[in-house]
Design an enzyme around this catalytic site. Structure first.
Site, PDB file in Angstrom:
ATOM      1  N   SER A 117       0.294   2.208  -1.173  1.00 33.19           N
ATOM      2  CA  SER A 117      -1.086   2.270  -1.058  1.00 33.19           C
ATOM      3  C   SER A 117      -1.727   0.863  -0.549  1.00 33.19           C
ATOM      4  O   SER A 117      -2.853   1.084  -0.353  1.00 33.19           O
ATOM      5  CB  SER A 117      -1.889   2.694  -2.192  1.00 33.19           C
ATOM      6  OG  SER A 117      -1.182   4.083  -2.234  1.00 33.19           O
ATOM      7  N   SER A 124      -3.742   4.423   0.228  1.00 29.38           N
ATOM      8  CA  SER A 124      -4.892   4.750  -0.628  1.00 29.38           C
ATOM      9  C   SER A 124      -5.950   3.847  -0.564  1.00 29.38           C
ATOM     10  O   SER A 124      -7.158   3.952  -0.929  1.00 29.38           O
ATOM     11  CB  SER A 124      -4.673   5.550  -1.688  1.00 29.38           C
ATOM     12  OG  SER A 124      -4.175   4.497  -2.742  1.00 29.38           O
ATOM     13  N   LYS A 183     -10.783  -2.180  -5.276  1.00 29.06           N
ATOM     14  CA  LYS A 183     -10.562  -1.092  -4.985  1.00 29.06           C
ATOM     15  C   LYS A 183     -11.509  -0.074  -6.103  1.00 29.06           C
ATOM     16  O   LYS A 183     -11.439  -0.515  -7.534  1.00 29.06           O
ATOM     17  CB  LYS A 183      -9.165  -0.712  -4.946  1.00 29.06           C
ATOM     18  CG  LYS A 183      -8.787   0.685  -4.632  1.00 29.06           C
ATOM     19  CD  LYS A 183      -7.208   0.706  -4.443  1.00 29.06           C
ATOM     20  CE  LYS A 183      -6.699   2.261  -4.088  1.00 29.06           C
ATOM     21  NZ  LYS A 183      -5.176   2.191  -4.041  1.00 29.06           N
TER      22      LYS A 183
END
Lengths: 453, 476, 95
Positions: B170, B146, B71
């Site tokens: 997330s 996210s 990420k």
């Protein structure tokens, strides 16, 4: 309504690494922005490492020496103090809650002591920022506004300096202190002068402020709102900062990345055992133990290494004599050369040799001073110089007098018979043998002593 | 092919790592879902070549040859790290996150940095400066967030494993919307050093994969004490794979929280209840429980998050790194302009409100209360897990919603997190394993456990996965 | 009243260095009403209790002051400076 002065003194603690990372702390020797890492430059994702253990230890010891109470048995948080300023890479400073309160030093109350990380260095005039200093461990000592004149503040700082040197808690290079001084006059609001880097600077800044504030009051515009100012050390004035360096509301937040500390009472007791004497207690002890005058004891105690040397020497020579010499000669010569005792690299062995020779009068006072200067300036050993001046441990005037009398038996007998001129003759011989390095008085006494036997 | 099998085939050289890497890189180039912000092309091939040469000679790392996406809020040295924001559009990480180091030590190949909601502020992937990621199952839908790119990339077959982060759901949100496995570990199990700060007191990196074994072995590679993270576990190493299959639901207590089902779509609830039944069939006892109001949880989460986020975002002033406006102005003006011009709306909203509730004059009304509320929630869940081994629930009240459906309504967006923030506030482990479909869109089952029961939760997830069988992955 | 008025928001925006436009101030002010009304769920009376602010049980995060380490990427950190002056980060002046 008098002038009130309070100080916030920041001292850099003597550690190898920074407070929350493993970067080197020797920023004075380093090129800008080389002693940095992701942690002390607040790179995204970086987190503080554990609190520097030695920094904490030194901070606690300093607080103890200042007579503070340590807050044991409860959680001590490290908080984020938020304000935007270029020297603060994360735009918050990590600072602990006070871990010590209610101390006192020479009549000035210490409100609290806490530790924090140093910001970097932001040069306001050029806009250049160097993060070498960012993250260096600091202790902050906050006083009550107990000082009444700028001179008092200066004297207090000098004493504070001694205490910290005693502990060897600070990095001495590059200015021991960074001071924020708060001053109010005649009951008006206070003005904070930030980031003064020297004791002299504090005196100048406060003198300037006191006058400025009183002038404003005289003109009908006294300080009614708290103000923050910057000290211009080149011009010796304070100026209003265009954009405030700090906020009014720091939005303190316990740092989520730093779980709390719990300082135990036992660990504090242990530290107490480890503390050196304060300058005050040492001076007192020297006075009593060695029966030297208070003034001399204070002078000697003002420098820990000097005091240690004195005690070693006082074991081998007459203490009162040594004390006088330390104060009247050694300290004077050191001051003249603006050197500390430790910087002079004098050894107690050498001093003892020199003082022994002086005590025995095998060298004159004048010669003694010369020798001391040579030792300081040329780093020659006392032994070498004394040998040069004659004799292994200087002249043993009594044995030389004996020698002379054995060699000049007739003159000796003549003196005993009443011929006073013979004394001069014998003294002359002694002076010849000692190459005129001894005082005439000494030679006369030695001969007289020998003749009486 | 599952993760375990792939690892074996790489070791035996049945799979040519270099070829495989080329294949994946090509898939990424051809892909339209915008899952990656930066692709590590050159390095990937170099690494694959090197690994290929050595794979038979030396002991293979746990992740040898697997293509792992990271990420974009986690530091990989020398690679751009944007956090999905214009503020860091040109920022290259000068260091590796601890988990990056560990994963590289296990011979994983980092294929690229995945797309995400800007500074993790979102639950749909739509707030990224680099454009939204699309859900591979249905391109008009969000992939969740996210860690949007992390989840979507797995579903689309663009990488073998993904590292995401979970602050308020997330990892689990994209897991359930994309039909993949996502696991939020116990707080402190995995080092946060190198994960860009969002809500430091509750967030954690975590593994995502197509199967539970993949998530387990990735977790095993990352977990363990880190001197660079003061909240990390004291234990140095963990084993989440050897005993992964040694599990039975016999005698276990499953808590079913009625509040979690009340607000959820019927089909979603049904799939999860089927999973519960499955557990009961295998010998588990089921208890109905009542939990703190889920909306109370969301409110608590957002207020706590706002304050910590505002603090975390102070560092982005465009002076040391990041976006800097051209105009020469005063200090304050420059910093304000840098932030204003490079931060997105939701980020600004959160900084603003976070600063507001942290200010002395307003603290008492909001932030102090939020801290109390957080404590209450933690204690309540501790109590639940003193009585139950697992809590099973949906991870979202619905399946993946339409792009743009909620983006203009912050509250609606926040409420998508209703069923996940409890785990972050309590610090407990929670994972999502895909278990069914509703109108062609995946539905995951969320399993939560007590503090440090990460292995047990993974074991439960593994058992469910075995029951479910193969998933037919989308073609794009 | 849970709404944060525009005047207050402007003050807050200065504290956190966000140069918000009039339109943004208006929008966020409206948002605040909806959001903080929702958040007011947490406005209860809580029994006074020892608040544990940290999820971790770790305490006394201390680190031995060992030999200093040089971070090899120091140069790459300086290279990230948006504006630079030789070995320094260059930022606006304040005097």
């Amino acid at each position: 309504m008098a002038t009130k002065i309070g100080l916030e003194i920041h001292v850099q603690l003597k550690t190898n690494t920074k407070m929350f990372c493993e970067c080197n702390t020797n920023f004075l020797d380093a090129k800008p922005n080389t002693l940095i890492c992701p942690i002390c430059t607040a790179q995204p994702g970086s987190k503080p490492m554990g609190i520097n253990e030695r920094a904490l230890e030194l901070a606690l010891k300093t607080a103890l020496l200042l007579g503070c109470k340590i807050n044991t048995g409860k959680e001590l948080f490290v908080e984020r103090k938020h304000y935007f300023y270029p020297d603060l890479p994360a735009n918050y400073q990590r600072t602990s809650r006070p871990f010590a309160v209610e101390g006192e030093l020479y009549g000035v109350r210490i409100r609290e002591v806490h530790f924090e990380e140093d910001p970097g260095r932001y040069e306001l005039r050029t806009g250049e920022v160097d993060y070498n200093r960012s993250g260096i461990p600091l202790i902050e000592i906050v006083t009550e506004p107990d000082m009444k004149t700028p001179k008092e503040a200066r004297d207090f700082l000098k004493k504070m300096k001694t205490v910290i040197e005693y502990l060897d808690a600070a990095k001495p290079e590059g200015g021991l202190f960074k001071v924020d001084a708060n001053i109010s006059t005649d009951g008006n609001e206070r003005v904070e002068v930030k980031n003064i880097n020297s004791i002299k600077g504090v005196l100048k800044a406060l003198c300037f402020e006191e006058i400025r504030q009183k002038n404003l009051a005289r003109q009908g515009t006294p300080i009614k709102k708290m103000e923050t100012r910057h000290f211009e050390d080149t011009q010796m004035i304070t100026t209003f900062l265009r954009e405030k360096e700090t906020g009014d509301d720091y939005r303190f937040l316990p740092d989520p990345d730093i779980p709390p500390l719990e300082i135990s009472a036992e660990s504090v007791e242990k530290l107490k055992q480890d503390l050196p004497e304060t300058p005050t207690t040492k001076a007192k002890r020297l006075k009593e133990e060695y029966r030297i005058p208070k003034l001399e004891a204070d002078t000697i105690a003002s420098e820990r290494d000097l005091a240690d040397a004195f005690e070693k020497v006082a074991g081998k020579v007459n203490a009162k004599f040594a004390s006088k010499w330390f104060v009247n000669h050694l300290k004077r010569e050191l001051n003249f050369r603006t050197k500390t005792f430790i910087e002079s690299k004098l050894s107690t062995k050498e001093i003892t040799k020199l003082l022994t020779a002086l005590e025995k009068r095998s060298i004159t006072k004048h010669t003694g001073v010369d020798i001391l200067r040579k030792m300081l300036d040329e780093q020659v050993s006392a032994k070498a110089i004394l040998e040069e001046h004659g004799g292994k441990a200087g002249f043993d005037v009594d044995s030389i007098a004996k020698e002379v009398m054995l060699e000049n038996k007739k003159a000796a007998e003549d003196y005993r018979a009443g011929k006073t001129e013979s004394l001069n003759f014998l003294v002359g011989k002694v002076m010849a043998k000692t190459k005129g390095r001894l005082e005439p008085k000494q030679c006369i006494e030695a001969v007289k002593k020998g003749l009486e036997k | 092919m599952n993760t375990k099998t792939k690892l074996e085939k790489i070791k035996s050289q049945e799979i040519d790592i270099e070829e495989e890497s080329q294949k994946f890189l090509q898939k990424i180039t051809d892909s339209n879902i915008n899952a990656f912000i930066t692709v590590n092309e050159k390095q990937v091939i170099e690494k694959a070549k090197k690994l290929k040469e050595n794979i038979s000679k030396q002991k293979a790392g746990k992740l040898a040859g697997l293509l792992v996406s990271v990420k974009d809020n986690i530091a990989v040295k020398g690679i751009r790290m944007t956090c999905g924001s214009k503020m860091l559009e040109n920022y290259t990480a000068p260091y590796n996150a601890t988990i990056t180091e560990r994963v590289l030590e296990e011979q994983a190949i980092i294929i690229g940095k995945t797309n995400m909601d800007e500074f993790a502020c979102g639950g749909s992937g739509e707030t990224s400066f680099f454009g939204p990621t699309l859900n591979p199952w249905n391109n008009s839908r969000v992939p969740g967030g996210s860690s949007s790119g992390a989840g979507a990339a797995l579903a689309a077959g663009l990488c073998d494993l993904s590292i995401g982060s979970d602050t308020g759901g997330s990892i689990r949100s994209p897991a359930t919307f994309c039909g993949v496995v996502g696991f939020k570990p116990t707080y402190g199990l995995v080092s946060r050093y190198g994960l860009s700060d969002m809500t430091m007191g509750i967030e954690t990196p975590g593994p995502m994969a197509r199967d539970v074994y993949g998530a387990a072995i990735l977790l095993e590679s990352m977990a363990g004490n880190d001197p660079k993270d003061n909240v990390s576990t004291k234990q140095k190493q963990f084993d989440f794979t050897t005993k992964l299959d040694n599990f039975s639901f016999e005698g276990k207590t499953i808590a079913v929280p009625k509040e979690f089902f009340e607000g959820s779509e019927t089909t979603v609830s049904q799939i999860v209840l089927d999973a519960v039944e499955e557990m009961e069939d295998r010998g588990a006892d089921r208890i109905e429980i009542s939990v703190p109001d889920t909306k109370f949880c969301v409110a608590t989460y957002y207020l706590n998050m706002y304050a910590e986020f505002a603090s975390a975002m102070q560092k982005f002033d465009g002076l040391k790194y990041g976006f800097r406006t051209e105009t020469d102005s005063t200090l304050n003006e420059t910093v304000s302009a840098n932030r204003e011009q490079s931060l997105g709306k939701e980020v600004k909203r959160r900084i603003l409100f976070g600063t507001f509730i942290s200010m002395k004059e307003f603290q008492g009304k909001w932030y102090s209360k939020a801290l109390q509320a957080k404590n209450i929630i933690k204690q309540k869940y501790e109590k639940i897990f003193s009585k139950a081994d697992f809590m099973v629930s949906p991870a979202a009240p619905f399946t993946a919603f339409e792009i743009k459906e909620k983006i203009d309504d912050p509250l609606a967006m926040y409420l998508a997190d209703t069923l996940v923030s409890f785990a972050n506030l309590s610090g407990i482990p929670a994972g999502v394993v895909p278990f069914g479909f509703s109108h062609g869109l995946p539905v995951g089952v969320q399993i939560a456990g007590g503090q440090n029961k990460d292995l047990e939760v993974l074991q439960a997830m593994q058992t469910l996965e075995l029951k479910r069988g193969e998933i037919k992955w989308p073609q794009k | 009243m849970n709404k944060i008025d525009e005047k207050t928001l402007k003050r807050v925006s200065e504290v956190c260095r966000l140069k918000l436009s009039q339109g943004e101030l208006k929008e966020f002010s409206l948002d605040s009403e909806k959001l903080f009304t929702f958040f007011s769920k947490i406005n209860q009376d809580y029994a006074p209790k020892d608040l544990s602010l940290y999820l971790t049980l770790n305490r006394n995060p201390l680190r031995k002051d060992g030999t200093a380490k040089t971070f090899e990427g120091a140069k790459s950190i300086l290279d990230l400076a948006p504006k630079r002056s030789a070995d320094y980060f260059k930022v606006p002046k304040n005097l």
